[in-house]
Design an enzyme around this catalytic site. Structure first.
Site, short mmCIF file in Angstrom:
data_model
loop_
_atom_site.label_atom_id
_atom_site.label_comp_id
_atom_site.label_asym_id
_atom_site.label_seq_id
_atom_site.Cartn_x
_atom_site.Cartn_y
_atom_site.Cartn_z
N ASP A 56 -8.86 3.78 -1.81
CA ASP A 56 -9.71 4.06 -0.66
C ASP A 56 -11.05 4.66 -1.09
O ASP A 56 -11.26 5.87 -1.00
CB ASP A 56 -8.98 4.96 0.32
CG ASP A 56 -7.72 4.28 0.85
OD1 ASP A 56 -7.61 3.05 0.69
OD2 ASP A 56 -6.85 4.97 1.39
N ASP B 25 0.87 -1.18 0.00
CA ASP B 25 0.00 0.00 0.00
C ASP B 25 0.91 1.23 0.00
O ASP B 25 2.13 1.11 0.16
CB ASP B 25 -0.86 -0.05 1.28
CG ASP B 25 -2.06 0.89 1.23
OD1 ASP B 25 -2.22 1.61 0.22
OD2 ASP B 25 -2.83 0.90 2.20
#
Lengths: 537, 929
Positions: free
Chosen positions: B604, B529
């Site tokens: 996200d 990430d």
């Protein structure tokens, strides 16, 4: 695929051993439904198939009943005999999936998984842990009986205490009423005496003020009488433009004359008659002259200061009284004026001090009356305070007596206690029926994880879970809340805390109060279904 | 907040302070508009017109593999070098660089799988106006016009594509800064070359614009030691009204024109709470655009890793349908045309023109350049259960048990950053995850797996081995002053390993060895990430552009950083198994070529219906540019979904390639069983549907690995001549045989699906109801409905015995769904291997083709040189659109014949052949009589 049938040796009374054949995965109770060599009807009755299609690894029945021993049907179930332990059903999808599910290893007959029969081990372990649990339950249950006794005793005590207190309250109420009468009786003469005193002082002040006024008039006359001829003339008045009668900005002769009552000049006696028209506006002459002894402009400057002094800030010397006053106001506004002492004229008196001198002290007699009234007030306050305390006491007792401490009041002992658990980072504190909190171990402020909400267990066991709600709010989240799960234990301790979801805490809490009377222990494998049995001798 | 360290809170608060101004939307002010990015503003100020560039034809050199020509800018006399290549597979490569740059300009390495093989070019004609080159067969030619410079690619009389036709070629040559002393060496060079002298003289007159040598954005200053260095070029696409690609944007499939706003931006950024339907940059960038019309599909691959903006305009964009009709009636039909312009901050122009002509040709052309989708482990196509964060080992155990209790299959459970010891990656929290191997073993016992996060920001902490090693080896990215670059991220102050270095990547990969990564086991995989890279206190939440990677600036390599992180991590997972096991690595940032290293997700997102909708075009766009293994966080990352939204998201995600539920730390728990028995049943049902289709998904991924064709496809890819499909992005195809129209509206009572294909049948996979193609079909829906159709003419192998995890289903039998078309034929494939190793590269697999024709269904080996054995057999064959046979005969490889039982449902024309029983790897045929 290995055989479709399980061969079971069944033990009857330990004497005969009988072979029972049934299709794999079928519980003994359903064996009669699977009759070999007869067409098989799906247990939901939906269709009938040749018996060789039972357990042939192809799903023919909607309900999965034709494949009790394979994974062919999506919603089927497989019966693990689990001899030596507890028989159970597993979903068909777990048959031959390479994972050992049945402790007797019967689910993995064709997957190559190396499954051991662990039923006896499991049973032994379960027995041990059940024994241990039973031991705890037994001990806990005894403790619980004590707790219940104590709680009932406590409850009785509280009830009788409540009765006592309620009785004493009546006495106290009478006492308060009596003292109120005494107070009021004492305050009446006090008030009269003080009023008298004040009135005398006001009169005295009036005399003083009049004298001052006269003196000033004389001064002004002298000031105005510029030529000292004993008369104030129109011309002399004209130098004081502030006396402009119609405030049009020009003070004319006519106006001055009018002011003098229509004449050209006045002597002292005549001046006295017009003084009242002049004195408010008159300003001491051109800066040359020294100001008069009493200076109104100066006074104007002073006043705001003295206002400041008296109003926004309560007098420094009696802050307690101020607070008490507020409290009283909350309770009962009616009482307010009755016993407030000294009366609110005080600040006014103080202001007067500057101008007219200090008020003389109360005479001895008045002071005596004041002291007597004050004493009566104090006694009344004292009694009333006691009455409030008694009320609180009654409320608390009633609350505690009526609180839901469980069917046998067994949880009463947790009331007003707190229990702590220290984890890596935090100290958790559970105060049952009050609140849950969390404090960082190494400094930092406490966070409220919820206040007592309710018993929140499942319907059949509502007292197994406590819920604490409305704790400190979370960023973009709900208010913190805590679920406390109670399990039977001989000690009362918080055994673990966690935060399964953000700001929703879970606490494990053991207490004897949740212990149930343990059933008598059996030495045999526990669940007595119809097909339990041993497959070996 | 127990699961959250105090430090963490500070970081979060700081991050929020930076990124969030109290609302649920992106703070656009944190990210640049074109106007705020000085090179974009400068370049975009240039308007179409006559190009100042002219070809110096006398400089032409033609070798067997390439043509070179010099271009001169008549305004400043700077010379450029144009290189033209004819690449194998109908690709033309155009490279433009400065002829003599002051210092080398960045050319993107490691993205092309190899130096692309060329084909000979030949000159067809040449005069003072230009050169005409032959592009081999198909009567394709390149016309190089000299004055002004322009390239046209022709086929017959049609122009396929023109370059610099609007005169927007711009190349900011490297130059000395005016207020600093000129290097004597450069002066000497100028003297040696009279052309350059003139150029220098001219250059003096060029105005210095603001932002050329220094630029500030918010509080961040970019020192720009190399000055202006942007490149830009325009492309015209005659006859084209539909362009696609250039992910990642939260945009519909069909790209919009950008004249009225900002261009599409490609600059990998960690955008907090991104907003939908705008051209802002997101986490990844693939500079590839596809252009399509009924006759042809082409592609443009702009190989540049710097910040890039793409402008799109069209001569038909503003026109209404009526306007177009009027054009048609009046015969004033101006050919529709789309014009595209690419602007990059640095590097060179290196562009691959993929000339199709079919969509699949373009996929294969692009795959020949950047490689195909890595072939993932079969289990990674199952369901993934993720959350920020599973709190501790007990939590993992109980969630795992929850799946068993509620009988929902899953393959992977994930751990986010909180599993580490203070955000030190490769470590475990000593309290919450004290015995990771026990935990992993527990999962392994159930044939399940775990993914743990490893981010590329390294906590600066002298007691942290990883940090110490990187620092002592000098592996960190440097700041402009030569020190280690430091930024703020999850651990607080952090360094960023220089993944552009091969030696750094090799070291990083070695950290995944079982003896280095303590607590790891073979069923632990990795998630990268924050690899844009995300720098909380950096400009636009990323790294300063003047940070230094060896001899290059971060400016040059930015969009490539994330690709390298995933590359090194995937290598690590391969190496730890001695090269035997396939890796699984999920990345948030990506670039062209990232498909070779694993999966990506759309970052996200939020629990909103529009975010559910946008997941479809976002993954379709990625698939078009090679990245097939795409998914969106099921349920939405931020905020909390209503049960209805959650169920609909599961129903959508189950039919998208990467199927993972994920949730933000601050949201309530979301495991499928927390929403009541009805929703649990709905979720269980759709997860199971996913598992039944795993053989099909696996075969499609094998196909993607082989050919570069997307797994999840826009309709137009399979129906390229049907304009009705060109803008469809509320439904999609999986492979070519499944059409999915997810329900993405709250309270929906029905959806209208477009079923393409004039002569097609489409069978509802749940009811087997048959529908004709080329129609808009209204489908009433309930909460359990997921409109999915199998194409008539296809055969899809499925495994209907759904178990705890995909590995548990390995040996299970197949059911073949044979869906007949109007010609009563059908075809399909089956691919089987061990599901997790690279042995397929050694030809250890089964690849068969099923075909149904003349009432005979047969299985043919299409990989005769491959060998593999399977225990799986065929338990059932379901023929949709069948008529009732009188008998059915199976003939096996040995020539033995046997009669098969069957059932026929005349109301639905469904024939079910019971238990044919042959092994899935065998040769057989079944005749219906």
């Amino acid at each position: 695929m290995s055989g479709q049938y399980l061969v079971l040796l069944f033990l009857f009374g330990g004497v005969f051993s009988v072979e029972v054949q049934r299709p794999r995965g079928v519980p003994l109770s359903k064996r009669p439904l699977y009759e070999e060599d007869k067409p098989f009807t799906c247990l939901d009755g939906s269709r009938t198939i040749p018996f060789d299609r039972v357990n042939d690894d192809y799903c023919d029945c909607q309900d999965g009943s034709d494949e009790p021993g394979t994974a062919a049907c999506p919603h089927g179930s497989f019966h693990c005999t689990n001899a030596g332990f507890r028989p159970t059903f597993i979903p068909s999808s777990r048959v031959n999936d390479g994972i050992c599910d049945c402790c007797d290893a019967t689910d993995e007959y064709n997957s190559g998984a190396d499954c051991q029969n662990t039923c006896r081990d499991l049973w032994r372990k379960e027995k041990e842990s059940m024994e241990k649990l039973a031991e705890i339950a037994k001990e806990g249950f005894l403790l619980k009986q004590q707790l219940i006794q104590e709680a009932n005793r406590g409850l009785e005590e509280k009830k009788s205490k409540l009765t006592d207190v309620q009785n004493s309250k009546k006495d106290l109420e009478e006492k308060v009423e009596a003292l109120r009468m005494v107070k009021e009786t004492a305050e009446q003469p006090e008030k009269e005496a003080k009023d008298r005193h004040l009135k005398a002082w006001e009169e005295q002040k009036a005399v003083i003020r009049m004298e001052k006024d006269k003196a000033r008039m004389a001064e002004v006359f002298l000031e105005l009488d510029g030529d000292g001829d004993g008369f104030v003339s129109v011309a002399e008045l004209l130098s004081h433009s502030e006396l402009d009668q119609n405030s049009d900005g020009s003070f004319t002769e006519a106006e001055a004359q009018e002011l003098l009552g229509g004449v050209d000049k006045l002597d002292t006696a005549g001046f006295e008659s017009i003084w009242s028209k002049i004195k408010e506006k008159y300003m001491s002459g051109s800066n040359t002259d020294a100001p008069a002894p009493v200076e109104p402009p100066q006074e104007e400057v002073k006043e705001p200061a003295s206002d400041n002094d008296s109003e926004p800030y309560p007098d420094d010397d009696n802050p307690e009284e101020e607070e008490e006053e507020e409290d009283e106001e909350d309770d009962d506004e009616m009482d307010d004026g009755d016993y407030k002492s000294p009366p609110p004229t005080e600040t006014h008196e103080k202001k007067d001090d500057d101008e007219d001198g200090t008020m003389p002290p109360y005479d001895e007699e008045t002071q005596k009356l004041i002291d007597a009234a004050q004493k009566a007030r104090d006694e009344f306050d004292e009694a009333e305070k006691s009455l409030r305390e008694v009320d609180d006491n009654i409320r608390n007792l009633e609350k505690e007596i009526s609180f839901d401490f469980g069917p046998s009041v067994e949880f009463a002992y947790l009331y007003s206690q707190c229990y702590e658990l220290t984890t890596g980072e935090y100290v958790y504190r559970l105060c049952p029926f009050n609140r849950v909190s969390q404090k960082p171990k190494y400094g930092g402020s406490e966070t409220n994880l919820g206040s007592w909400g309710k018993w929140a267990g499942p319907e059949d066991n509502i007292y197994s879970v406590m819920k604490y709600e409305h704790g400190t709010g979370c960023w973009q989240g709900p208010n913190r809340s805590t679920t406390v799960k109670l399990t039977c234990g001989t000690e009362t301790v918080v055994t673990s805390t966690s935060e399964p979801s953000r700001c929703e805490y879970l606490m494990e809490f053991t207490s004897p109060a949740v212990c149930q009377e343990p059933p008598p222990m059996s030495q045999e494998p526990p669940p007595m279904t119809s097909d339990h049995g041993h497959d070996e001798l | 907040m127990a699961a959250f360290s105090v430090r963490m809170v500070h970081v979060l608060v700081l991050w929020l302070a930076v990124c969030l101004s109290g609302t649920w939307a992106v703070d656009k002010g944190n990210f640049k508009t074109c106007d705020q990015s000085s090179f974009c503003k400068r370049q975009r100020a240039l308007k179409p017109g006559e190009s100042p560039y002219r070809v110096l034809l006398e400089t032409m050199e033609l070798t067997n593999t390439r043509l070179t020509l010099q271009l001169i800018n008549d305004n400043n006399k700077v010379r450029l070098l144009l290189e033209l290549y004819r690449l194998q597979g109908n690709i033309t490569r155009v490279k433009i660089n400065e002829l003599k740059p002051l210092k080398p300009r960045y050319e993107v390495p490691d993205v092309l799988v190899r130096e692309p093989p060329t084909e000979p070019l030949s000159v067809l004609s040449q005069d003072e106006n230009g050169v005409v080159l032959s592009l081999g067969a198909e009567s394709q030619r390149v016309i190089v016009s000299a004055r002004p410079f322009r390239l046209d690619i022709m086929e017959g009389h049609n122009v396929l594509m023109s370059l610099n036709s609007r005169g927007l070629l711009a190349f900011e040559h490297l130059r000395m800064r005016k207020d600093t002393q000129t290097e004597p060496e450069a002066e000497k060079k100028d003297e040696a070359d009279p052309a350059n002298q003139a150029e220098t003289a001219k250059e003096e007159e060029e105005k210095v614009e603001e932002g050329m040598w220094e630029e500030t954005f918010k509080s961040h200053s970019d020192s720009k030691p190399n000055g202006p260095s942007a490149v830009s070029l325009d492309f015209s696409l005659p006859g084209v009204e539909h362009v696609y690609g250039i992910p990642e944007h939260a945009e519909p499939l069909k790209l919009k024109t950008t004249e009225s706003g900002d261009p599409y931006r490609l600059y990998n950024l960690d955008v907090f709470q991104y907003e939908l339907y705008n051209p802002m940059a997101l986490y990844g960038a693939v500079p590839v655009m596809l252009a399509h019309n009924t006759k042809r599909t082409t592609g443009i691959f702009w190989l540049n890793a710097a910040e890039t903006w793409v402008d799109i305009s069209s001569n038909t964009a503003g026109k209404t349908v009526f306007g177009k009709m009027l054009d048609y009636v009046q015969g004033s039909s101006e050919t529709p045309q789309t014009d595209v312009r690419w602007i990059s901050e640095s590097g060179i122009i290196d562009v691959f023109l993929m000339l199709g002509p079919t969509p699949k040709d373009v996929f294969s052309q692009y795959a020949s350049l950047t490689g195909t989708q890595s072939f993932p482990p079969l289990s990674s196509l199952g369901y993934h259960q993720c959350r920020w964060n599973y709190n501790d080992q007990e939590d993992v155990r109980s969630v795992d048990a929850g799946f068993d209790e509620h009988d929902i299959p899953y393959d992977f459970i994930w751990l986010d950053i909180e599993h580490t010891d203070g955000k030190r990656y490769f470590t475990w929290d000593p309290h919450k995850f004290a015995t990771p191997k026990d935990m992993l073993q527990g999962l392994m016992d159930k044939k399940r797996k775990m993914v743990a996060i490893v981010d590329p920001h390294i906590k600066i902490d002298n007691n942290y081995k990883i940090h110490n090693e990187i620092r002592s080896r000098g592996f960190y990215v440097k700041n402009k002053d030569g020190g280690d670059y430091e930024g703020w991220c999850w651990p607080g102050s952090a360094g960023y390993p220089d993944f552009t270095r091969a030696d750094m990547r090799a070291w990083w990969a070695s950290m995944f060895a079982y003896d280095q990564y303590e607590g790891s086991m073979e069923n632990l995989y990795t998630w990268n990430d924050m690899n844009e890279p995300s720098v909380f206190n950096g400009p636009e939440v990323t790294m300063h552009k003047d940070a230094v990677h060896g001899s290059w600036e971060h400016r040059d390599v930015h969009n490539l950083y994330g690709l390298y992180v995933q590359m090194a991590t995937a290598d690590g997972l391969i190496q730890r198994s001695g090269g035997v096991e396939r890796p699984f690595v999920l990345t948030r940032a990506f670039f062209a070529g990232s498909q070779r290293y694993g999966a990506v997700w759309t970052g996200d997102n939020a629990a909103e219906w529009d975010h559910l909708k946008i997941s479809i075009p976002m993954c379709l766009s990625l698939g078009l540019v090679g990245i097939s293994f795409c998914g969106a966080d099921v349920g939405g990352f931020f905020k909390s979904p209503s049960p209805e939204l959650l169920v609909r998201w599961y129903q959508t995600g189950a039919y998208q390639p990467f199927f993972r539920a994920h949730a933000h730390l601050d949201t309530p728990r979301r495991e499928p069983w927390l929403f009541g028995p009805e929703n649990l049943a709905l979720i269980r049902d759709v997860v199971r549907q996913r598992y039944t289709f795993l053989p099909y998904w696996y075969q499609l991924f094998y196909n993607a690995y082989r050919t570069g064709e997307p797994v999840m496809r826009p309709l137009w890819v399979e129906y390229p001549q049907d304009p009705a499909t060109f803008a469809v992005d509320d439904e999609f195809l999986i492979g070519r045989d499944l059409l999915v129209h997810p329900v993405t509206d709250e309270g929906s009572r029905g959806v209208t699906a477009y079923l393409p294909g004039k002569d097609e049948f489409w069978y509802d996979i749940h009811t087997f109801h048959k529908h004709n193609g080329a129609q808009n079909l209204y489908i009433p829906v309930t909460m359990s409905s997921i409109p999915v159709f199998q194409r008539g003419g296809s055969i899809i192998p499925r495994k209907l015995r759904v178990r705890r995890s995909s590995s548990c289903m390995e040996h299970d039998p197949y059911t073949l769904f044979v869906a007949l078309n109007p010609q009563r034929t059908a075809e399909g494939e089956l691919y089987i291997d061990d599901g997790h190793t690279f042995n397929y590269e050694k030809k250890e697999f089964i690849h068969r083709r099923f075909s149904f024709a003349n009432n005979v269904l047969s299985s043919v080996n299409i990989a005769p040189d491959a060998k593999f054995t399977t225990k799986s057999w065929v338990e059932r064959i379901i023929v949709l659109g069948a008529s009732k046979p009188s008998k059915i005969t199976l003939r096996t490889a040995g020539g033995e014949e046997s009669q098969l039982d069957f059932e026929f449902d005349p109301s639905m024309s469904v024939l079910t052949i019971r238990k044919p029983g042959m092994n899935a790897g065998e040769e057989w045929s079944i005749a219906l009589k």
